[in-house]
Design an enzyme around this catalytic site. Structure first.
Site, PDB file in Angstrom:
ATOM      1  N   LYS A 176      44.867  38.270  44.230  1.00 44.61           N
ATOM      2  CA  LYS A 176      46.282  38.433  44.554  1.00 44.61           C
ATOM      3  C   LYS A 176      46.874  37.137  45.087  1.00 44.61           C
ATOM      4  O   LYS A 176      47.956  36.718  44.680  1.00 44.61           O
ATOM      5  CB  LYS A 176      46.465  39.566  45.565  1.00 44.61           C
ATOM      6  N   GLU A 182      35.521  34.168  48.043  1.00 40.54           N
ATOM      7  CA  GLU A 182      34.412  34.566  47.185  1.00 40.54           C
ATOM      8  C   GLU A 182      34.782  34.418  45.706  1.00 40.54           C
ATOM      9  O   GLU A 182      33.999  33.911  44.895  1.00 40.54           O
ATOM     10  CB  GLU A 182      34.014  36.024  47.463  1.00 40.54           C
ATOM     11  N   GLY A 235      45.941  45.707  46.469  1.00 39.48           N
ATOM     12  CA  GLY A 235      44.751  45.491  45.663  1.00 39.48           C
ATOM     13  C   GLY A 235      44.085  46.766  45.194  1.00 39.48           C
ATOM     14  O   GLY A 235      43.713  46.893  44.024  1.00 39.48           O
ATOM     15  N   ARG A 236      43.943  47.752  46.073  1.00 40.24           N
ATOM     16  CA  ARG A 236      43.247  48.989  45.695  1.00 40.24           C
ATOM     17  C   ARG A 236      44.144  49.911  44.873  1.00 40.24           C
ATOM     18  O   ARG A 236      43.699  50.981  44.449  1.00 40.24           O
ATOM     19  CB  ARG A 236      42.732  49.702  46.940  1.00 40.24           C
ATOM     20  N   GLU A 321      39.671  52.261  52.995  1.00 42.12           N
ATOM     21  CA  GLU A 321      40.505  51.107  53.339  1.00 42.12           C
ATOM     22  C   GLU A 321      41.934  51.545  53.625  1.00 42.12           C
ATOM     23  O   GLU A 321      42.625  50.937  54.442  1.00 42.12           O
ATOM     24  CB  GLU A 321      40.482  50.068  52.211  1.00 42.12           C
ATOM     25  N   HIS A 352      18.147  65.574  43.012  1.00 40.86           N
ATOM     26  CA  HIS A 352      16.749  65.258  43.285  1.00 40.86           C
ATOM     27  C   HIS A 352      16.624  64.180  44.349  1.00 40.86           C
ATOM     28  O   HIS A 352      15.563  63.565  44.485  1.00 40.86           O
ATOM     29  CB  HIS A 352      16.060  64.817  41.989  1.00 40.86           C
ATOM     30  N   LYS A 462      36.035  38.059  57.919  1.00 41.21           N
ATOM     31  CA  LYS A 462      36.289  36.902  57.064  1.00 41.21           C
ATOM     32  C   LYS A 462      36.680  35.689  57.895  1.00 41.21           C
ATOM     33  O   LYS A 462      36.238  34.567  57.633  1.00 41.21           O
ATOM     34  CB  LYS A 462      37.395  37.246  56.067  1.00 41.21           C
TER      35      LYS A 462
END
Length: 489
Positions: A176, A182, A235-236, A321, A352, A462
């Site tokens: 964005k 990263e 973003g999400r 978030e 399982h 961060k």
């Protein structure tokens, strides 16, 4: 052990119309809430609570592109990408989609050279959205091989490099701000890999997806390959914007357009349906019942279809978030629990592994089962039949339980679950499903009283990482300083 004041089996016994009253279709998806402890009185109380929380006004602000993200003074305009929003915002979204479509078609026509692989670098929503879409929809008809890399751990990139031909690879950078550390480090390493392989004009093989096109231009990306999106799209919530470019490229533009159409259908349902028959509203009311009244701190989502294996991870970011906050709109401490922890996986694997706790453990976790009527393969139909019968049986067993004189073999039952049933997995249905979860998250936020569109909780770690990188960890707490010394930082 009975979770509610009335056991689930008794709710069915006392109400012959319970299945009809608490299951219906919305935007092509079938929802069954009947195996939860909700009843007519709780629906009425929940609708009254929404009225007190000014839900209709908050929904109007969301739909019309007014400020709903108060801490940052912004609208949240992901629905504008689907056609619902302020007139200018919808027009801008359509124009940016047209720009994206032009680039998709140009690449399909070979104007950027021969491409067989895409390395998409992004993190958070810039990774989770495209990954979910392509994994769910592109297993048989993908035009290119997509590798989504989010982890700054170099092993993630090394794995992608081992599967790609650098001379036939397109690099997509999704950020964005176009400053995400990263993502930008991963992007630089991809370019270095291409240069070392002798690829000419590496920057001619880069597409940038960003809300700050000037930053991408400064970084060296050609203006014709920068796909902007609005900074009012979080973003999400961004897969509907240019962040969805990899999906449009791999699946084709028609598939991406259908995805938007499916989401728009759920938008209409959410904006227009009566609250008592509104799928995102009822889902959120049930969420609040289990968190607030019964103290359930988690919600488990299990997809009984391999194509939806990325959905639980996607929902973790969307829900935690958005609503993992501790203060309300006024900055005051919340008077109620915030979002529960979202977790899950795929069936039948979970049966399982973790279902032992869900059936007999002392921790109660409301369950959500997702199933698809039409299989995604042409193998023996026994595969799909066994999958679906397991899904139905697990939900029923959680609710009904089974008594045994041997305590170790006794199942208490009264464990709640919701079943979401899709006719098939296609772009339209997947778009509607994701939009349902978005609106459910928004309704939860209104009920909680927090802002679901900021995420300051991700910033402190961060910031401290930058401080350690720049000046070492000597000023940190003793444990961190000692660990940094052992690492050699």
């Amino acid at each position: 052990m009975t979770l509610g004041s009335t056991a689930l089996k008794d709710l069915f016994a006392h109400d012959a119309g319970r299945v009809e009253n608490f299951s219906w279709e919305a935007a092509g998806i079938w929802f069954d809430w009947s195996k939860t402890h909700i009843d007519a009185a709780q629906v009425a109380a929940g609708v009254a609570r929404l009225h007190q929380a000014d839900f209709v006004e908050w929904r109007r602000r969301l739909a019309e592109g007014e400020v709903v993200n108060e801490t940052e003074g912004r609208a949240a305009e992901h629905t504008a990408e689907r056609g619902t929003g302020a007139e200018d915002s919808v027009a801008i979204a359509r124009a940016l989609h047209a720009r994206m479509r032009g680039l998709v078609e140009a690449i399909h026509q070979g104007l950027l050279g021969e491409i067989s692989h895409i390395i998409h670098v992004g993190i958070g929503g810039s990774k989770l959205g495209p990954d979910l879409l392509v994994d769910a929809l592109g297993r048989e008809h993908a035009r290119y091989e997509l590798h989504v890399v989010s982890n700054v751990d170099g092993m993630a990139l090394k794995e992608a490099f081992g599967r790609c031909d650098p001379h036939r690879t397109l690099l997509v950078i999704a950020s964005k701000t176009f400053t995400t550390s990263e993502t930008m480090l991963n992007a630089s390493s991809v370019i270095e890999w291409m240069e070392e392989a002798g690829v000419e004009d590496c920057y001619g093989r880069i597409v940038a997806l960003t809300a700050d096109p000037d930053k991408a231009l400064e970084w060296g990306v050609d203006e014709t390959r920068i796909l902007p999106f609005s900074d009012t799209v979080g973003g999400r919530y961004s897969l509907w914007s240019s962040i969805g470019f990899p999906a449009a490229l791999v699946l084709g533009w028609d598939a991406f357009a259908d995805l938007l159409a499916g989401a728009a259908a759920m938008d209409r349902h959410f904006m227009e349906a009566d609250p008592a028959r509104n799928a995102p509203v009822i889902a959120a009311l049930i969420d609040r019942i289990y968190v607030e009244q019964f103290g359930c701190q988690t919600r488990a989502v299990f997809a009984y279809d391999e194509r939806l294996r990325e959905l639980p991870g996607y929902l973790q970011q969307l829900e935690m978030e958005s609503n993992g906050k501790s203060v309300d709109h006024a900055g005051k401490r919340l008077a109620m629990p915030s979002a529960p922890i979202t977790w899950g996986g795929v069936g039948t694997d979970g049966q399982h592994a973790v279902f032992q706790l869900l059936h007999q453990g002392t921790v109660i976790a409301p369950m959500e089962f997702l199933a698809v009527i039409e299989p995604g393969h042409d193998l023996d139909e026994a595969h799909h039949l066994q999958l679906l019968t397991n899904c139905l049986a697990q939900a029923s067993a959680l609710m009904t339980g089974r008594y045994s004189d041997d305590p170790a073999r006794s199942y208490p039952g009264d464990r709640p679950s919701v079943t979401i049933l899709l006719d098939r997995i296609d772009p339209v249905t997947l778009g509607a499903l994701i939009a349902f979860y978005e609106h459910r998250t928004f309704v939860n936020a209104v009920l909680i009283g927090n802002n679901p569109f900021d995420q300051f909780g991700v910033e402190l770690g961060k910031q401290m990482a930058r401080e350690i990188a720049e000046s070492g960890a000597g000023h940190m707490d003793p444990s961190t300083a000692n660990l940094a010394k052992r690492i050699g930082i």
